[in-house]
Design a protein around this motif. Structure first.
Motif, PDB file in Angstrom:
ATOM      1  N   ASN A 457       0.679  -1.276   0.043  1.00 40.52           N
ATOM      2  CA  ASN A 457       0.021   0.166   0.107  1.00 40.52           C
ATOM      3  C   ASN A 457       0.844   1.158   0.107  1.00 40.52           C
ATOM      4  O   ASN A 457       1.678   1.313   0.843  1.00 40.52           O
ATOM      5  N   PRO A 458       0.793   2.388  -0.673  1.00 38.56           N
ATOM      6  CA  PRO A 458       1.696   3.215  -1.128  1.00 38.56           C
ATOM      7  C   PRO A 458       1.824   4.438   0.228  1.00 38.56           C
ATOM      8  O   PRO A 458       2.384   5.201   0.276  1.00 38.56           O
ATOM      9  N   ALA A 459       0.543   4.118   1.016  1.00 38.09           N
ATOM     10  CA  ALA A 459       0.484   5.150   2.230  1.00 38.09           C
ATOM     11  C   ALA A 459       0.743   4.208   3.566  1.00 38.09           C
ATOM     12  O   ALA A 459       1.611   5.015   4.156  1.00 38.09           O
ATOM     13  N   THR A 460       0.446   3.168   3.639  1.00 36.19           N
ATOM     14  CA  THR A 460       0.994   2.330   4.781  1.00 36.19           C
ATOM     15  C   THR A 460       2.023   1.561   4.796  1.00 36.19           C
ATOM     16  O   THR A 460       2.461   0.984   5.718  1.00 36.19           O
ATOM     17  N   LEU A 461       2.232   1.300   3.412  1.00 37.66           N
ATOM     18  CA  LEU A 461       3.590   0.076   3.292  1.00 37.66           C
ATOM     19  C   LEU A 461       3.096  -1.146   3.832  1.00 37.66           C
ATOM     20  O   LEU A 461       3.984  -2.050   3.937  1.00 37.66           O
ATOM     21  N   THR A 462       1.801  -1.356   3.976  1.00 36.53           N
ATOM     22  CA  THR A 462       1.395  -2.848   4.147  1.00 36.53           C
ATOM     23  C   THR A 462       1.142  -3.731   3.102  1.00 36.53           C
ATOM     24  O   THR A 462       0.595  -3.269   2.017  1.00 36.53           O
ATOM     25  N   PRO A 463       1.275  -5.092   3.099  1.00 34.86           N
ATOM     26  CA  PRO A 463       1.163  -5.827   1.808  1.00 34.86           C
ATOM     27  C   PRO A 463      -0.227  -6.046   1.536  1.00 34.86           C
ATOM     28  O   PRO A 463      -1.048  -6.619   2.366  1.00 34.86           O
TER      29      PRO A 463
END
Length: 658
Positions: A457-463
């Motif tokens: 995710n480009p905001a939270t960097l979660t996969p």
């Protein structure tokens, strides 16, 4: 009373004309030659009678064959089928169109394990990506999990894949032209491979050209270097930037021909502002997003250099990064660089990472005297930050450092990371391990040491999705093409994977699988072919003096090429390995030495001392001269002066001392 005939005003009579032109007319028979030839076209000699005589029995045969065909049943014809003969005989004449089962070829390229789709609150990508199969981590009920998973899998082009195996070592970089028709890959095997999607078929997945940009001559002993980075010019795809492990960058054409090369700086100058080029190895580089003539390179000499490619790569500007780390003497290595622009027309930004852990940003259009912003401890010191990319709107920057972290930065507040997650790094072994934004910056893609592809995710960097690509082999280079909507990955096992979705992607891999498979040819097997640029000419020279490397002593069957360090042509498989001298047929260790001495004239002279070879004829020349025999009797005898023991030799002249 009969009516009188009408007067003939013209005097023309049609009856007289017919009688005069008829062959049976009395007037025509008056010709004696005509009467002699008349029998050739009368009676049995007419054209119809002559035609019937040429084919006797034609009428009876025609009637009999017609009756036979009318009374014959199809069931009465029994023909024994022969599959071998049927396969051998051609099905038709002329060029035959091959039928292509596109759906079957797409089904064969479908990936079995498409990965794990996950969204969670954790900050560890490995924990969020654990598990097998497609699962959605949500607090809601699991009634609609299957529908949600299928929709998310279709969101990313990862359902099918195409594998290209054209390199021998890990793939460090790859690039696609803006149209998506030509793929170029670089590797640590010191070669750049050119692939054309328009010429490949499902059975001929190979590169049409291989180029070594650092080779000075086409021989096994030439000096070659690994390739760090290749990139198409986004504005003018006719030029390619190639960065090797040398102080000079090169510009190649679309077909691999060299166009320009940067100069090497003077390594004895302390002030980098006075040098005209890099003085040590270049690590990476990139093009200007809108100006076709500008590119930037980052080197281990603590500089970024901007080149004007319109004037044979003339250095336009130089940016010297002064490290403030203790004991660095103001110098460090630049590990990554990215040049991004804003679609709203704002000025571009230039961002670079260094080995001292700093992250520096400049105004892309200059001046470059001072950086716009600088973060000293963006990542841990003395760790290689190889992944760096700028979003399409130019507002965020993502970095992947050697300290096992991925961080997101805001260019408007370039001080602290917006988000940070833990992710294992492979930059210590593969420095060019990268991280990339999607074409519209809605996702971030990166690899892992276990060979899995992570879509973040480009905001939270979660996969958002984790899919295995090359198990137990790290992913190094990645690319998400905007026009093809396909993800390309390069791994440490020298494989290039093209991930796509038939319903979302276009061209590229779909064009290859839409063609009929080509019948395999001997040239399709690289183990049985030789590169013409490396081939030997003249006599055959066998390595280590073994002339029977490809034949056994019994059946004479061809054996596979040796895999212990040399190719079939005698070239070293490792480009960095020193060239092994080949044993020539005239060497003493040759098993056919006796045959060579007996059949090749003067071959033994190679092992003789030329002085001894001449002196062995001295006594014979003195007793029986060949050229001076005519003057042998009249030749005066040489008289030498004899010095007695009482006589003293003349004294030497004394040297005057000045």
């Amino acid at each position: 009373m009969a009516p009188s005939p009408r007067p003939n005003l013209t005097g023309f009579d049609i009856r007289k004309l017919a009688a005069a032109s008829s062959p049976s007319s009395l007037k025509s028979l008056k010709d004696p030659w005509k009467r002699m030839e008349e029998w050739r076209y009368t009676g049995p000699f007419t054209r119809w009678n002559r035609f019937k005589g040429a084919f006797p029995g034609l009428g009876i045969a025609t009637v009999a064959f017609t009756f036979y065909c009318g009374t014959m049943q199809e069931d009465d014809i029994e023909v024994e089928e022969d599959e071998a003969l049927k396969n051998f005989l051609p099905g038709g004449f002329g060029k035959q169109e091959k039928e292509v089962n596109v759906a079957l070829q797409f089904e064969r390229s479908k990936r079995q394990n498409q990965g794990t789709s996950a969204l969670g609150d954790g900050r560890n990508l490995e924990e969020a990506g654990e598990g097998n199969g497609a699962s959605r981590l949500d607090d809601s009920d699991g009634d609609d999990d299957d529908d949600d998973d299928s929709e998310e899998e279709d969101e990313y082009p990862v359902s099918h894949e195409l594998v290209l195996k054209t390199h021998e070592r890990p793939i460090t970089s790859m690039t696609l032209d803006p149209s998506g028709s030509r793929l170029i890959t670089a590797s640590t095997d010191c070669t750049v491979k050119f692939h054309d999607f328009a010429s490949m078929t499902p059975t001929t997945l190979r590169a049409f050209k291989s180029v070594d940009p650092t080779a000075t001559k086409s021989s096994a002993s030439s000096e070659t270097h690994p390739i760090h980075h290749v990139e198409f010019n986004p504005v003018s795809p006719s030029s390619i930037l190639v960065i090797s492990a040398i102080p000079q960058a090169k510009i190649l054409s679309r077909d691999g021909e060299p166009l320009a090369e940067s100069v090497k700086g003077d390594m004895y100058l302390r002030d980098m502002h006075n040098t005209k080029g890099h003085i040590s190895e270049i690590t990476t580089g990139t093009w200007h997003p809108t100006n076709r003539d500008l590119c930037v390179t980052a080197g281990t000499d603590s500089t970024l250099r901007i080149w004007d490619c319109s004037v044979r790569m003339r250095q336009k500007d130089i940016i010297v990064h002064k490290s403030r780390a203790a004991g660095s003497a103001g110098r460090t290595r630049m590990t990554a660089v990215s040049w991004g622009s804003s679609p709203q027309g704002n000025s571009s930004c230039l961002v670079a990472a260094a080995l001292d852990g700093s992250l520096v940003m400049w105004n892309g259009e200059g001046p470059y005297n001072r950086p716009t912003a600088e973060i000293r401890d963006a990542h841990q010191r003395d760790t290689w930050t190889g992944g760096l990319d700028i979003s399409s709107d130019g507002r965020t920057v993502v970095t992947r450092g050697g300290d096992d972290t991925i961080k997101l930065w805001d260019t408007r507040k370039f001080k602290l990371p917006v988000s940070s997650v833990s992710h294992p790094s492979t930059s210590s072994q593969y420095p060019t391990t990268g991280i990339k934004y999607s074409p519209i910056s809605t996702s971030i893609i990166t690899g892992s040491p276990d060979g899995s592809l992570y879509i973040l995710n480009p905001a939270t960097l979660t996969p958002e999705l984790t899919t295995p690509v090359t198990p137990s082999s790290p992913l190094i280079s990645l690319l998400w093409h905007p026009k093809l909507n396909q993800i390309l990955t390069g791994s440490a096992n020298a494989e290039t994977h093209v991930l796509y979705n038939p319903s979302l992607s276009s061209r590229g891999a779909l064009d290859i699988l839409s063609r009929a498979p080509k019948r395999r040819h001997i040239d399709d097997d690289p183990a049985l072919t030789t590169d013409t640029s490396m081939a030997l000419t003249g006599d055959i020279i066998a390595p280590n003096g073994n002339l029977n490397t490809n034949r056994n002593n019994h059946g004479g069957e061809r054996r596979a090429a040796p895999l212990t360090g040399l190719t079939a042509s005698g070239r070293s498989r490792d480009p960095r390995r020193p060239h092994i001298p080949l044993t020539t047929p005239f060497a003493k260790t040759n098993p056919d030495e006796k045959h060579v001495r007996d059949n090749i004239p003067l071959s033994s002279m190679r092992d003789e001392d030329p002085r001894e070879a001449l002196l062995k004829y001295a006594e014979k020349a003195e007793k029986d001269p060949m050229f001076t025999n005519a003057w042998r009797k009249t030749q005066p005898k040489t008289i030498y002066a004899d010095l007695s023991g009482d006589e003293e030799e003349p004294e030497k002249k004394k040297v005057k001392k000045g």
